[in-house]
Motif scaffolding. Structure first.
Motif, PDB file in Angstrom:
ATOM      1  N   UNK A 148       0.712  -1.161  -0.069  1.00 16.42           N
ATOM      2  CA  UNK A 148      -0.067  -0.042  -0.085  1.00 16.42           C
ATOM      3  C   UNK A 148       1.072   1.215  -0.013  1.00 16.42           C
ATOM      4  N   UNK A 149       1.905   1.164   0.937  1.00 20.07           N
ATOM      5  CA  UNK A 149       2.759   2.513   0.929  1.00 20.07           C
ATOM      6  C   UNK A 149       3.566   2.775  -0.227  1.00 20.07           C
ATOM      7  N   UNK A 150       3.942   1.652  -0.932  1.00 19.75           N
ATOM      8  CA  UNK A 150       4.575   1.607  -2.228  1.00 19.75           C
ATOM      9  C   UNK A 150       4.006   2.576  -3.338  1.00 19.75           C
ATOM     10  N   UNK A 151       2.563   2.682  -3.022  1.00 24.62           N
ATOM     11  CA  UNK A 151       1.511   3.310  -4.152  1.00 24.62           C
ATOM     12  C   UNK A 151       1.572   2.555  -5.461  1.00 24.62           C
ATOM     13  N   UNK A 152       2.299   1.624  -5.541  1.00 26.55           N
ATOM     14  CA  UNK A 152       2.308   0.735  -6.815  1.00 26.55           C
ATOM     15  C   UNK A 152       0.846   0.508  -7.434  1.00 26.55           C
ATOM     16  N   UNK A 153      -0.286   0.188  -6.464  1.00 26.53           N
ATOM     17  CA  UNK A 153      -1.520   0.005  -6.841  1.00 26.53           C
ATOM     18  C   UNK A 153      -2.195   0.888  -7.672  1.00 26.53           C
ATOM     19  N   UNK A 154      -1.983   2.245  -7.306  1.00 24.00           N
ATOM     20  CA  UNK A 154      -2.663   3.446  -8.237  1.00 24.00           C
ATOM     21  C   UNK A 154      -1.985   3.813  -9.395  1.00 24.00           C
ATOM     22  N   UNK A 155      -0.664   3.210  -9.603  1.00 23.35           N
ATOM     23  CA  UNK A 155       0.185   3.760 -10.784  1.00 23.35           C
ATOM     24  C   UNK A 155       0.126   2.704 -12.012  1.00 23.35           C
ATOM     25  N   UNK A 156      -1.079   3.068 -12.564  1.00 24.98           N
ATOM     26  CA  UNK A 156      -1.453   2.229 -13.872  1.00 24.98           C
ATOM     27  C   UNK A 156      -0.372   2.218 -14.876  1.00 24.98           C
ATOM     28  N   UNK A 157       0.335   3.615 -15.138  1.00 25.24           N
ATOM     29  CA  UNK A 157       1.296   3.597 -16.213  1.00 25.24           C
ATOM     30  C   UNK A 157       2.467   2.877 -15.976  1.00 25.24           C
ATOM     31  N   UNK A 158       2.879   2.845 -14.733  1.00 29.23           N
ATOM     32  CA  UNK A 158       4.003   1.902 -14.383  1.00 29.23           C
ATOM     33  C   UNK A 158       3.747   0.464 -14.415  1.00 29.23           C
TER      34      UNK A 158
END
Length: 379
Positions: A148-158
């Motif tokens: 969650x804290x990596x914020x990867x979940x909301x970074x669709x482009x990445x």
């Protein structure tokens, strides 16, 4: 318990004290954050494009673009051939795209860590023993918090570019193995690659000489009986007179995977006491015996000869063969004798005009070369 409570409990149970923790982006959705996201996506996308380029070069690089027999890709081309440039850049391009893909994946991962993973300083006590059920549940909570804290979940482009890059690199890694499986080893029937070598005559009665490898394919030096001392060995290769002015054919004679032969001159006493295989009593020429240099275990070069014991040694897995007993295996994993090449001599005029004797193959090998395979002809 909530996820945050489980996370705090997990760190406490593990003896972890989070002394400092700060999100990289306190304010979400800023232009700087978007730029950082695009920079990570750039590296992952570049990895994907490099991996895709590797696959396209590997599969579709032109072999004969003009259809006129001129090699313009991965097939050999001489320095004076029109397709020489395409031939010389093929392997470097594979290396360049492979290296760029792997490097880009690594850079993308590092940039993401520096731009988006929270800054944190943690101190943990060491402890022994297995993990309890509570520990297992809290570990899951800690991992979930990290996600969650990596914020990867909301970074669709990445995510999209990362999947593209990793997928392309993964495909690139298995492509050479798939390519090797696609080739049909039996194409050509009786002339298929597994049945023939440079010692196979192109027509009945063709003379195939024994030659040295001087490092220059066009430098043709034939082997004479007086070139070897008793108890010595040299590696020799086939030479066909029809190939004298054909640079590609000369190169293939020296680099063909089944062409290398160990020419051994036994001491006279050892040669007289040699045990020969039935039907191959005439394969040697006096003290000269020639065996395939391709180990019958896994195809390594049997490149060592022990003069005192007349043993041939394969350095890869230590198989040993006896030169005085038809190349019979006497130690190690190899279970089949080294195929023996029949030898004889012919008299011809040498470069200085004098009549000389040259060693030649009396015929092709009578057995399949290299490691065993299901369809191998047995003798």
């Amino acid at each position: 318990m909530s996820k945050d409570e489980l996370f705090e409990l997990g760190t406490n149970l593990d003896g972890v004290d989070v002394a400092f923790r700060r999100d990289r982006w306190a304010v979400k959705g800023t232009r700087a954050e978007k730029r950082a996201e695009r920079s990570v996506a750039f590296w992952f996308a570049l990895a994907g494009l490099a991996g895709l380029a590797f696959g396209l070069i590997y599969v579709f690089w032109p072999k004969d673009a003009k259809g006129n027999g001129i090699a313009t890709g991965w097939e050999y081309a001489g320095i004076d051939d029109p397709g020489y440039l395409m031939y010389t850049v093929y392997t470097p391009l594979l290396g360049l795209t492979l290296g760029l893909a792997v490097l880009s994946i690594g850079i993308g991962a590092v940039v993401y860590t520096k731009k988006f993973i929270p800054e944190e300083v943690s101190i943990q006590d060491r402890h022994d023993g297995g993990s309890s059920e509570v520990d297992k549940k809290t570990v899951v909570a800690v991992l979930g918090d990290s996600l969650t804290t990596s914020t990867i979940g909301r970074r669709k482009l990445i995510i999209g570019s990362g999947l593209f890059g990793v997928g392309a690199v993964g495909t690139m890694a298995i492509l050479p193995f798939l390519g090797a499986m696609i080739k049909n080893p039996w194409k050509g029937g009786d002339k298929a690659a597994l049945w023939v070598s440079g010692w196979t005559p192109d027509y009945p009665g063709q003379t195939i000489y024994l030659r040295y490898d001087t490092g220059r394919p066009h430098d043709i030096v034939l082997v004479r009986p007086e070139d070897l001392d008793a108890g010595s060995m040299m590696t020799v290769f086939p030479f066909k007179e029809a190939h004298r002015n054909d640079e590609h054919a000369l190169f293939e004679e020296l680099r063909g995977i089944r062409n290398a032969v160990m020419l051994i001159r036994l001491r006279t006493k050892d040669a007289e006491g040699a045990i020969k295989r039935r039907g191959q009593e005439s394969f040697n020429y006096g003290d000269y015996f020639a065996y395939s240099k391709i180990c019958t275990h896994l195809g390594c070069p049997t490149s060592l000869f022990e003069q005192q014991t007349n043993k041939i040694l394969c350095p890869c897995h230590q198989s040993q063969f006896l030169a005085t007993e038809y190349g019979k295996p006497i130690f190690g994993p190899a279970a089949r004798a080294l195929p023996q090449l029949p030898l004889t001599v012919i008299k011809e005029k040498g470069p200085d005009g004098k009549v000389e004797e040259f060693l030649v193959a009396a015929s092709d090998f009578h057995e399949s070369l290299g490691p065993a395979f299901w369809e191998r002809k047995t003798t």
